[in-house]
Design an enzyme around this catalytic site. Structure first.
Site, short mmCIF file in Angstrom:
data_model
loop_
_atom_site.label_atom_id
_atom_site.label_comp_id
_atom_site.label_asym_id
_atom_site.label_seq_id
_atom_site.Cartn_x
_atom_site.Cartn_y
_atom_site.Cartn_z
N PRO A 117 21.52 17.84 34.51
CA PRO A 117 20.93 18.09 36.38
C PRO A 117 20.44 19.43 35.97
O PRO A 117 19.61 19.91 34.97
CB PRO A 117 22.19 19.13 35.76
CG PRO A 117 23.03 19.45 34.75
CD PRO A 117 22.51 17.78 34.13
N ASN A 118 19.32 19.79 36.65
CA ASN A 118 18.21 20.43 37.85
C ASN A 118 16.78 20.57 36.77
O ASN A 118 15.90 21.66 37.09
CB ASN A 118 19.00 22.06 37.27
CG ASN A 118 20.30 22.35 38.22
OD1 ASN A 118 20.13 22.25 39.42
ND2 ASN A 118 21.25 22.78 36.51
N GLU B 252 18.66 15.41 20.39
CA GLU B 252 18.62 16.31 21.64
C GLU B 252 17.84 18.02 21.57
O GLU B 252 17.29 17.92 20.83
CB GLU B 252 20.42 17.43 20.71
CG GLU B 252 20.19 18.75 22.12
CD GLU B 252 21.96 19.52 21.55
OE1 GLU B 252 22.93 19.38 20.45
OE2 GLU B 252 21.97 20.53 22.43
N ASN C 9 17.93 15.42 27.16
CA ASN C 9 17.78 16.98 27.48
C ASN C 9 19.34 17.13 28.02
O ASN C 9 18.59 16.70 29.83
CB ASN C 9 16.52 17.51 27.81
CG ASN C 9 16.87 18.60 28.85
OD1 ASN C 9 17.45 19.29 27.91
ND2 ASN C 9 15.52 19.48 28.89
N ARG D 94 19.52 32.71 23.77
CA ARG D 94 19.39 32.84 24.86
C ARG D 94 21.30 33.30 25.44
O ARG D 94 21.57 34.03 24.38
CB ARG D 94 19.39 31.72 26.18
CG ARG D 94 17.76 31.37 25.85
CD ARG D 94 17.56 30.30 26.76
NE ARG D 94 17.99 30.96 27.90
CZ ARG D 94 17.62 30.15 28.96
NH1 ARG D 94 17.55 28.81 28.94
NH2 ARG D 94 18.07 29.93 30.15
N TYR E 275 11.26 27.87 31.92
CA TYR E 275 11.14 26.66 31.67
C TYR E 275 9.89 25.59 31.29
O TYR E 275 9.23 24.76 31.40
CB TYR E 275 11.93 25.67 32.18
CG TYR E 275 13.24 26.66 31.86
CD1 TYR E 275 13.93 25.80 31.20
CD2 TYR E 275 13.98 26.56 33.40
CE1 TYR E 275 15.22 25.79 30.70
CE2 TYR E 275 15.41 26.79 32.86
CZ TYR E 275 16.01 26.88 31.96
OH TYR E 275 17.01 26.70 31.25
N HIS F 145 16.12 20.97 24.04
CA HIS F 145 16.29 21.95 24.60
C HIS F 145 14.64 22.24 24.93
O HIS F 145 13.37 22.92 24.44
CB HIS F 145 16.85 22.96 24.74
CG HIS F 145 18.28 22.61 24.77
ND1 HIS F 145 19.18 21.81 25.64
CD2 HIS F 145 18.44 21.95 23.73
CE1 HIS F 145 20.02 21.39 25.25
NE2 HIS F 145 19.94 21.19 23.51
N ARG G 199 11.07 25.91 38.67
CA ARG G 199 12.29 26.58 38.25
C ARG G 199 12.75 27.17 37.39
O ARG G 199 11.54 27.29 35.97
CB ARG G 199 13.62 25.19 37.72
CG ARG G 199 14.87 25.80 37.47
CD ARG G 199 15.60 24.38 36.30
NE ARG G 199 16.94 24.63 36.18
CZ ARG G 199 17.23 24.62 34.88
NH1 ARG G 199 17.05 23.35 33.99
NH2 ARG G 199 18.31 25.29 34.28
N ALA H 48 22.46 22.01 31.46
CA ALA H 48 24.28 22.81 31.37
C ALA H 48 24.51 21.78 31.00
O ALA H 48 26.25 22.25 30.11
CB ALA H 48 24.27 23.26 32.65
#
Ligand code: DQA
Length: 148
Positions: free
Chosen positions: A9-10, A97, A73, A106, A22, A99, A17, A76
């Site tokens: 998502p996003n 995985e 990725n 964070r 990012y 990111h 964004r 969330a």
């Protein structure tokens, strides 16, 4: 060899964004770079994005027998989704995985990944380069799997 890249998502909003976190590259920019590198490595790429958890679960299930490696990725959903974790465990396809940001530097809620225990490894914090590093790692995943 076929690699399935899944984006949660996003990530369709990349480019506009939170660019400080990012970067300015869009998901289409990242996909183009992955495809260029993959062509050189002679690897087939399937590159997808969804805002829906169930759709991502469906794509993981359908990858069985088609994809050699999944690069995900999960955005969330990384921090919330038992369903994604179970899908990755169920299909048994080596999964990496990734990111863009360094999730460990964070907020505390980003420091827990529910999918990490069922993945071969995690690449986090290299911006769009995380995707290229994962592609390069994918090519060696069979070797990696045999060693463990
Ligand atoms: C992300 C990190 C996640 O915590 C966040 O929810 C995202 C993007 C990253 O690529 O840095 O949407 O997966």
């Amino acid at each position: 060899m076929n690699i399935l890249f899944l984006n949660g998502p996003n990530l369709n909003l990349l480019g506009t964004r939170e660019p400080k976190v990012y970067g300015r590259a869009t998901l289409a920019d990242i996909e183009a770079k992955v495809r260029t590198r993959a062509a050189r490595l002679k690897v087939g790429i399937d590159f997808r994005q969804s805002n829906l958890e169930g759709e991502l679960v469906g794509w993981i299930q359908q990858a069985k027998g088609k994809s050699d490696v999944i690069v995900i990725n999960a955005a969330a959903y990384t921090h919330t989704s038992i369903a994604l974790r179970d899908a990755i465990a169920a299909v048994g396809i080596p999964t990496i995985e990734i990111h863009l940001s360094n999730v460990h530097a964070r907020e505390e809620f980003r420091q827990k990944s529910l999918i990490a225990p069922v993945c071969c490894g995690q690449i986090s914090g290299f911006g769009e380069k995380s995707y290229i590093l994962a592609l390069e790692a994918s090519v060696d995943v069979k070797v990696f799997k045999r060693r463990h």
